[in-house]
Design a protein around this motif. Structure first.
Motif, PDB file in Angstrom:
ATOM      1  N   UNK A   1     -23.625  96.121  46.435  1.00  0.00           N
ATOM      2  CA  UNK A   1     -23.082  97.411  46.834  1.00  0.00           C
ATOM      3  C   UNK A   1     -22.827  98.250  45.599  1.00  0.00           C
ATOM      4  N   UNK A   2     -21.562  98.653  45.401  1.00  0.00           N
ATOM      5  CA  UNK A   2     -21.244  99.457  44.229  1.00  0.00           C
ATOM      6  C   UNK A   2     -20.811  98.596  43.036  1.00  0.00           C
ATOM      7  N   UNK A   3     -20.536  97.338  43.308  1.00  0.00           N
ATOM      8  CA  UNK A   3     -20.115  96.450  42.215  1.00  0.00           C
ATOM      9  C   UNK A   3     -21.324  96.002  41.415  1.00  0.00           C
ATOM     10  N   UNK A   4     -21.115  95.920  40.108  1.00  0.00           N
ATOM     11  CA  UNK A   4     -22.178  95.334  39.311  1.00  0.00           C
ATOM     12  C   UNK A   4     -21.576  94.499  38.177  1.00  0.00           C
ATOM     13  N   UNK A   5     -22.381  93.526  37.736  1.00  0.00           N
ATOM     14  CA  UNK A   5     -21.914  92.663  36.657  1.00  0.00           C
ATOM     15  C   UNK A   5     -23.100  92.300  35.796  1.00  0.00           C
ATOM     16  N   UNK A   6     -22.852  92.243  34.491  1.00  0.00           N
ATOM     17  CA  UNK A   6     -23.908  91.799  33.588  1.00  0.00           C
ATOM     18  C   UNK A   6     -23.837  90.280  33.519  1.00  0.00           C
ATOM     19  N   UNK A   7     -24.928  89.624  33.919  1.00  0.00           N
ATOM     20  CA  UNK A   7     -24.885  88.167  34.048  1.00  0.00           C
ATOM     21  C   UNK A   7     -26.042  87.539  33.283  1.00  0.00           C
ATOM     22  N   UNK A   8     -25.941  86.237  33.089  1.00  0.00           N
ATOM     23  CA  UNK A   8     -27.045  85.482  32.498  1.00  0.00           C
ATOM     24  C   UNK A   8     -27.815  84.842  33.649  1.00  0.00           C
ATOM     25  N   UNK A   9     -29.034  85.356  33.873  1.00  0.00           N
ATOM     26  CA  UNK A   9     -29.874  84.762  34.915  1.00  0.00           C
ATOM     27  C   UNK A   9     -30.545  83.532  34.317  1.00  0.00           C
ATOM     28  N   UNK A  10     -30.316  82.386  34.910  1.00  0.00           N
ATOM     29  CA  UNK A  10     -30.932  81.163  34.412  1.00  0.00           C
ATOM     30  C   UNK A  10     -31.841  80.593  35.488  1.00  0.00           C
ATOM     31  N   UNK A  11     -33.135  80.538  35.153  1.00  0.00           N
ATOM     32  CA  UNK A  11     -34.074  79.917  36.080  1.00  0.00           C
ATOM     33  C   UNK A  11     -34.043  78.418  35.850  1.00  0.00           C
ATOM     34  N   UNK A  12     -33.790  77.652  36.931  1.00  0.00           N
ATOM     35  CA  UNK A  12     -33.681  76.198  36.765  1.00  0.00           C
ATOM     36  C   UNK A  12     -34.121  75.531  38.063  1.00  0.00           C
ATOM     37  N   UNK A  13     -33.737  74.259  38.268  1.00  0.00           N
ATOM     38  CA  UNK A  13     -34.214  73.607  39.489  1.00  0.00           C
ATOM     39  C   UNK A  13     -33.121  72.773  40.141  1.00  0.00           C
ATOM     40  N   UNK A  14     -33.549  71.928  41.086  1.00  0.00           N
ATOM     41  CA  UNK A  14     -32.596  71.190  41.903  1.00  0.00           C
ATOM     42  C   UNK A  14     -31.910  70.038  41.153  1.00  0.00           C
ATOM     43  N   UNK A  15     -32.381  69.749  39.928  1.00  0.00           N
ATOM     44  CA  UNK A  15     -31.844  68.574  39.236  1.00  0.00           C
ATOM     45  C   UNK A  15     -30.603  68.848  38.394  1.00  0.00           C
ATOM     46  N   UNK A  16     -30.173  70.112  38.336  1.00  0.00           N
ATOM     47  CA  UNK A  16     -28.981  70.488  37.564  1.00  0.00           C
ATOM     48  C   UNK A  16     -27.801  69.524  37.766  1.00  0.00           C
ATOM     49  N   UNK A  17     -27.398  69.259  39.032  1.00  0.00           N
ATOM     50  CA  UNK A  17     -26.211  68.396  39.213  1.00  0.00           C
ATOM     51  C   UNK A  17     -26.442  66.950  38.782  1.00  0.00           C
ATOM     52  N   UNK A  18     -27.708  66.508  38.643  1.00  0.00           N
ATOM     53  CA  UNK A  18     -27.951  65.131  38.202  1.00  0.00           C
ATOM     54  C   UNK A  18     -27.684  64.968  36.723  1.00  0.00           C
ATOM     55  N   UNK A  19     -27.701  66.084  35.983  1.00  0.00           N
ATOM     56  CA  UNK A  19     -27.642  66.000  34.521  1.00  0.00           C
ATOM     57  C   UNK A  19     -26.359  66.616  33.969  1.00  0.00           C
ATOM     58  N   UNK A  20     -26.003  67.791  34.469  1.00  0.00           N
ATOM     59  CA  UNK A  20     -24.821  68.484  33.951  1.00  0.00           C
ATOM     60  C   UNK A  20     -23.632  68.295  34.877  1.00  0.00           C
ATOM     61  N   UNK A  21     -22.460  68.426  34.316  1.00  0.00           N
ATOM     62  CA  UNK A  21     -21.221  68.429  35.090  1.00  0.00           C
ATOM     63  C   UNK A  21     -21.060  69.822  35.661  1.00  0.00           C
ATOM     64  N   UNK A  22     -21.553  70.058  36.834  1.00  0.00           N
ATOM     65  CA  UNK A  22     -21.508  71.418  37.352  1.00  0.00           C
ATOM     66  C   UNK A  22     -21.133  71.360  38.830  1.00  0.00           C
ATOM     67  N   UNK A  23     -19.867  71.079  39.117  1.00  0.00           N
ATOM     68  CA  UNK A  23     -19.453  70.937  40.517  1.00  0.00           C
ATOM     69  C   UNK A  23     -19.470  72.277  41.264  1.00  0.00           C
TER      70      UNK A  23
END
Lengths: 233, 394
Positions: free
Chosen positions: B110-132
């Protein structure tokens, strides 16, 4: 009271010389002095300023060493002593009284008097007892906690005499002890020194230029131009 | 003379010249204070970074093109998804390998915007990183295979763009492309200044198309245990270098990162401490200076003490104790203020500060040593005064 004949002389000097370097020029303050002061004597050293009487006094007091000649203090040749040995000799055999008193300004009379005992390793309680006794002996038993600035010149010099006495010295060396005092206080100080000599057998050697002060001594040594001019008993 | 007497004389001398003693101590206080605070900040920074690295997950190996080292130039990435497949084969377990390609973009709702880091990755993220996850789901294999426009948001992105509204199932726009939010991560904080809560994860295939790229930035591998890290690292690097002859690849482990960052921060702390040490040195020179003045002022007193039987050693001890007392009291005050200051910095600023016992002991030891070092010259001068000349002094 006379000391036993076996006691060594208080001071024994042979051909004492002392020269200084002043701006590269050698100045001879003493040019060969021979003297012997027995223990228990009362001696005045008299001479005009620059005569060498102060230099002689410093040598006798072991504050300085002769350039040449032999000086024995209480039978010990000072040339054989280290700096620490000399300090010990000063501490144990000599009591100093100075013209300008030389009391520590922020220190009570009692602690000023006890100071020589600090360097002898005497414990605090005994120091106080002995300092109190010495102050009482010079009539200042009521001034124990006073500081020098709270006392008159005569009283300050009596504190200095108590300090000279507290270590039971063999000799008291007094350098112009009445020089900064009025006649009455000067006489009082001389009475104490004379009494000390008469009652306790402590040798008293005083340097003065005042004939009436010198007259109190039993022996007068006149010094001029670095030599003994006259030695009158 | 007994040590106690020397000590009492020294305290008395300092007490008499209170203002002067305090001003002299000030130099030492500032020096010790600086040492304690800077060491605390250096240690705090190191601890913080180490816990950040540990917080990533365990037994992670990061593979990047080129060689890694302090001063090495960044290398253009030659890694692609085919390489990732190759690495998966080398590892043997595809689910323990993930990829990333990242870019800074603006995300709009909508009217909100944020500058973000877009990271292209895959389904294995939770197997490797602590990212609950806080809610929703992770990226799936299907998302990657079918290049779906789905996104998992960092906690800060979610709250900035959606506020109190539940973002799951809602739309957000990146570079004009519409994405559906499928998950929100829990808050994890920053690692090496990378605000991970401002990341948005999208399928790597979608990201490559969106960003117009065919490469990936790096590959991350999760080892099964600490013992597997080293063999796995070598195997993966060998596999990549075999595939791209003549090129170099680096695989860094958390231990290596910790070592590198630890040594960089250690160097930084060392430099800061050296600078603080200089101010301590200046404080010491101040002590020396004041002691020389004091010796000159008390020349008559020294002469008198000598006449009464003080040996050179007694006078030396008296003045040395005075100097050491000055720096030691200054040192203790500096430590107290420094510890207090460090705790305050830690509490009210984002700068972490950790007090360590060794730095306090070191600061104390150094302040004693400064007293001895800078006190010796004045004390020797006092001890060697000629008593006759000293008694005559004005």
């Amino acid at each position: 009271m006379t000391a036993p004949a076996t006691a060594p002389p208080a001071f024994e000097g042979e051909n004492l010389r002392r020269s200084y370097q002043a701006d590269g020029v050698a100045v001879e303050a003493l040019r060969g002095v021979d003297l012997c002061i027995e223990s228990g004597e009362f001696v005045a050293i008299i001479g005009p300023s620059g005569s060498g009487k102060s230099t002689l006094m410093h040598l006798l007091g072991c504050l300085d060493r002769p350039t040449s000649g032999t000086l024995r203090v209480g039978g010990v040749d000072v040339a054989t002593l280290s700096e620490a040995g000399l300090a010990e000799l000063r501490n144990e055999t000599i009591g100093f009284v100075f013209q300008s008193f030389h009391l520590l300004p922020r220190t009570s009379a009692l602690d000023n008097v006890a100071l020589p005992l600090v360097y002898r390793g005497v414990g605090a309680a005994e120091r106080r007892t002995r300092a109190r006794a010495a102050l009482t002996a010079v009539g200042l038993g009521h001034r124990l906690t006073h500081r020098p600035a709270q006392m008159s010149g005569g009283e300050q010099q009596r504190v200095a005499i108590a300090r000279a006495l507290v270590g039971d010295p063999k000799v008291v060396l007094a350098d112009e002890p009445t020089g900064n005092l009025d006649t009455r206080n000067g006489a009082e100080v001389m009475d104490i020194l004379a009494g000390l000599n008469a009652d306790q057998g402590v040798a008293v050697v005083l340097v003065t230029h005042e004939p009436e002060v010198a007259a109190r001594a039993s022996r007068r040594i006149h010094v001029r131009d670095g030599r003994i001019e006259q030695d009158a008993r | 003379m007994r040590a106690r007497e020397a000590f009492l004389m020294a305290t008395e001398a300092l007490r008499v010249n209170r203002l002067r003693s305090a001003l002299t101590m000030f130099g030492v206080i500032v020096g010790v204070l600086a040492v304690v605070v800077l060491v605390a900040i250096g240690t705090g920074a190191k601890d913080a970074v180490e816990s950040e690295i540990a917080g990533l997950g365990s037994n992670i190996i990061l593979v990047v093109p080129g060689q890694i080292g302090v001063g090495a130039l960044p290398t253009q990435s030659r890694l692609g998804l085919a390489d990732a497949a190759h690495v998966r084969r080398a590892v043997g377990d595809p689910s323990r390998v993930t990829v990333s390609v990242a870019s800074g973009e603006t995300m709009r709702v909508g009217r909100n915007e944020a500058f973000v880091t877009i990271t292209g990755t895959d389904e294995n993220i939770p197997n490797i990183f602590d990212r609950p996850l806080a809610k929703g789901r992770h990226l799936s294999e299907t998302d990657v295979d079918t290049r779906r426009r789905v996104a998992v948001l960092g906690s800060e992105v979610a709250s900035r763009l959606f506020g109190d509204i539940d973002p799951i199932g809602r739309q957000a726009t990146i570079s004009g492309a519409r994405f559906r939010v499928v998950g929100v991560y829990e808050t994890v904080g920053a690692t090496f200044g990378v605000a991970r809560d401002q990341e948005v994860h999208i399928p790597v295939t979608t990201a490559q198309r969106l960003l117009g790229l065919s490469r990936i930035n790096g590959i991350a591998i999760g080892a099964t245990g600490p013992d597997e890290i080293e063999p796995l690292r070598r195997r993966v690097v060998a596999a990549l270098e075999e595939r791209h002859p003549g090129e170099r690849f680096s695989a860094v482990t958390q231990t290596q990162l910790l070592g590198t960052i630890g040594s960089v921060l250690g160097m930084l702390t060392g430099v800061l401490t050296a600078i603080a040490g200089i101010s301590l040195l200046v404080g010491g020179v101040g002590v020396s200076n004041i002691m020389l003045v004091s010796v000159r002022e008390r020349t008559r007193e020294i002469g008198l003490r000598k006449a009464l039987g003080a040996r050179q050693r007694d006078v030396l001890t008296q003045f040395l104790i005075e100097a050491v007392l000055l720096t030691t009291i200054g040192g203790v005050l500096g430590i107290l203020v420094g510890v207090g200051g460090s705790l305050l910095i830690d509490a009210v600023t984002p700068v972490p500060a950790t007090i360590t016992l060794w730095s306090v002991l070191l600061a104390f030891g150094v302040s004693v040593a400064v007293g001895v070092f800078f006190g010796v010259a004045p004390a020797r001068r006092a001890a060697r005064l000629d008593p006759v000349a000293a008694l005559r002094a004005e």
